[in-house]
Design an enzyme around this catalytic site. Structure first.
Site, PDB file in Angstrom:
ATOM      1  N   ARG A  39       0.856  -1.196   0.000  1.00  0.00           N
ATOM      2  CA  ARG A  39       0.000   0.000   0.000  1.00  0.00           C
ATOM      3  C   ARG A  39       0.888   1.240   0.000  1.00  0.00           C
ATOM      4  NH1 ARG A  39      -2.745   3.162   4.015  1.00  0.00           N
ATOM      5  NH2 ARG A  39      -4.805   3.809   3.325  1.00  0.00           N
ATOM      6  N   SER A 108     -12.656  -3.012  -0.914  1.00  0.00           N
ATOM      7  CA  SER A 108     -12.974  -2.425   0.392  1.00  0.00           C
ATOM      8  C   SER A 108     -14.411  -1.952   0.474  1.00  0.00           C
ATOM      9  CB  SER A 108     -12.108  -1.189   0.636  1.00  0.00           C
ATOM     10  OG  SER A 108     -10.831  -1.561   1.029  1.00  0.00           O
ATOM     11  N   LYS A 137      -4.962   5.305   8.714  1.00  0.00           N
ATOM     12  CA  LYS A 137      -5.640   5.850   7.532  1.00  0.00           C
ATOM     13  C   LYS A 137      -6.423   7.046   8.025  1.00  0.00           C
ATOM     14  CE  LYS A 137      -8.440   4.229   3.627  1.00  0.00           C
ATOM     15  NZ  LYS A 137      -9.820   4.646   3.511  1.00  0.00           N
TER      16      LYS A 137
HETATM   17  N1  TZP Z   1      -8.435   0.804   5.556  1.00  0.00           N
HETATM   18  C1  TZP Z   1      -9.337   0.863   6.544  1.00  0.00           C
HETATM   19  S1  TZP Z   1      -8.598   1.017   8.059  1.00  0.00           S
HETATM   20  C2  TZP Z   1      -7.040   0.987   7.370  1.00  0.00           C
HETATM   21  C3  TZP Z   1      -7.138   0.873   6.004  1.00  0.00           C
HETATM   22  C4  TZP Z   1      -6.030   0.823   5.055  1.00  0.00           C
HETATM   23  C5  TZP Z   1      -5.788   1.096   8.183  1.00  0.00           C
HETATM   24  C6  TZP Z   1      -5.495  -0.141   8.964  1.00  0.00           C
HETATM   25  O1  TZP Z   1      -4.338   0.053   9.736  1.00  0.00           O
HETATM   26  P1  TZP Z   1      -4.207  -0.446  11.251  1.00  0.00           P
HETATM   27  O2  TZP Z   1      -2.929   0.212  11.734  1.00  0.00           O
HETATM   28  O3  TZP Z   1      -4.082  -1.936  11.220  1.00  0.00           O
HETATM   29  O4  TZP Z   1      -5.425   0.063  11.988  1.00  0.00           O
END
Ligand code: TZP
Ligand code: MG
Length: 211
Positions: A39, A108, A137
């Protein structure tokens, strides 16, 4: 064919880990990860492509499957295993045309309505999140919680469900119990670059100890 996913699905993040995507793949794979998403949200296309190429080549050597976030074109050009698309990315039907039937397409969703709509799309897994609050995010939708995950998992029929957002060692068993086939994580594994391998090994062992 129903996609077989490992219970832990790490996602690379250069900002979080401070190391390249390829280095993250190496450390995650050393800890036992077999399915990784690259990502990248900051690089222009040329750099995105060259970083992806390095990560995919390494993943191949290590027999790890690798999915590219956002970009079906980069997934095709690097011969990655597939692409992970969001609601505003290229639609899954278009990505399927580009990548063909063998590619893995993940998608997603952020609520039950989006998840129900996604069931008719040509996808191999459905991601739902954020399950909990996350700092990895910034533009996230509201957290769906374990109840939200449960309703999506009940509707999903046989489509594998990937839970994402705020998942930690502490809550991962509850997330799996709520119906997640797999759990996607960033900060739980990447927040300290020197312990990525160890944390990955520990989290994989931890989810293996389910009732
Ligand atoms: N999409 C929804 S939450 C997220 C993404 C890319 C981030 C997830 O990261 P983490 O640190 O595991 O909460
Ligand atoms: Mg996206």
């Amino acid at each position: 064919m129903i996609l077989e996913l490992p219970k832990i699905y790490p996602i690379t993040d250069v900002g979080f880990s401070g190391i390249s995507h390829a280095e993250q793949v190496e450390r995650l794979a050393a800890g036992g990860a077999t399915f990784i998403q690259m990502r990248e949200k900051n690089l222009p296309p040329a750099r995105f492509f060259s970083e992806a190429m390095k990560a995919v080549e390494l993943a191949r050597q290590l027999s790890v499957r690798i999915i590219i976030n956002d970009r079906a074109d980069v997934a095709l050009a690097t011969k990655a295993d597939g692409v992970h698309l969001g609601q505003d990315d290229l639609p899954p039907e278009a990505a399927r045309l580009i990548l063909g039937n063998d590619a893995i397409i993940g998608y997603s969703t952020h609520n039950l309505v989006q998840a129900e709509r996604a069931l008719s799309l040509p996808i191999d897994y459905l991601a739902i999140g954020p399950i909990f609050a996350t700092t990895s995010k910034t533009d996230t939708e509201p957290a769906v919680g374990l109840d939200g995950l449960r309703s999506v998992a009940r509707t999903a029929n046989r489509l594998p469900i990937v839970a994402i957002g705020g998942i930690t060692f502490e809550n991962v068993h509850a997330v799996r119990d709520a119906g997640a086939s797999s759990v996607a994580v960033i900060s739980a594994l990447l927040s300290e670059k020197d312990s990525i391998t160890q944390r990955t090994r520990q989290l994989i062992q931890h989810v293996a100890q389910e009732n």
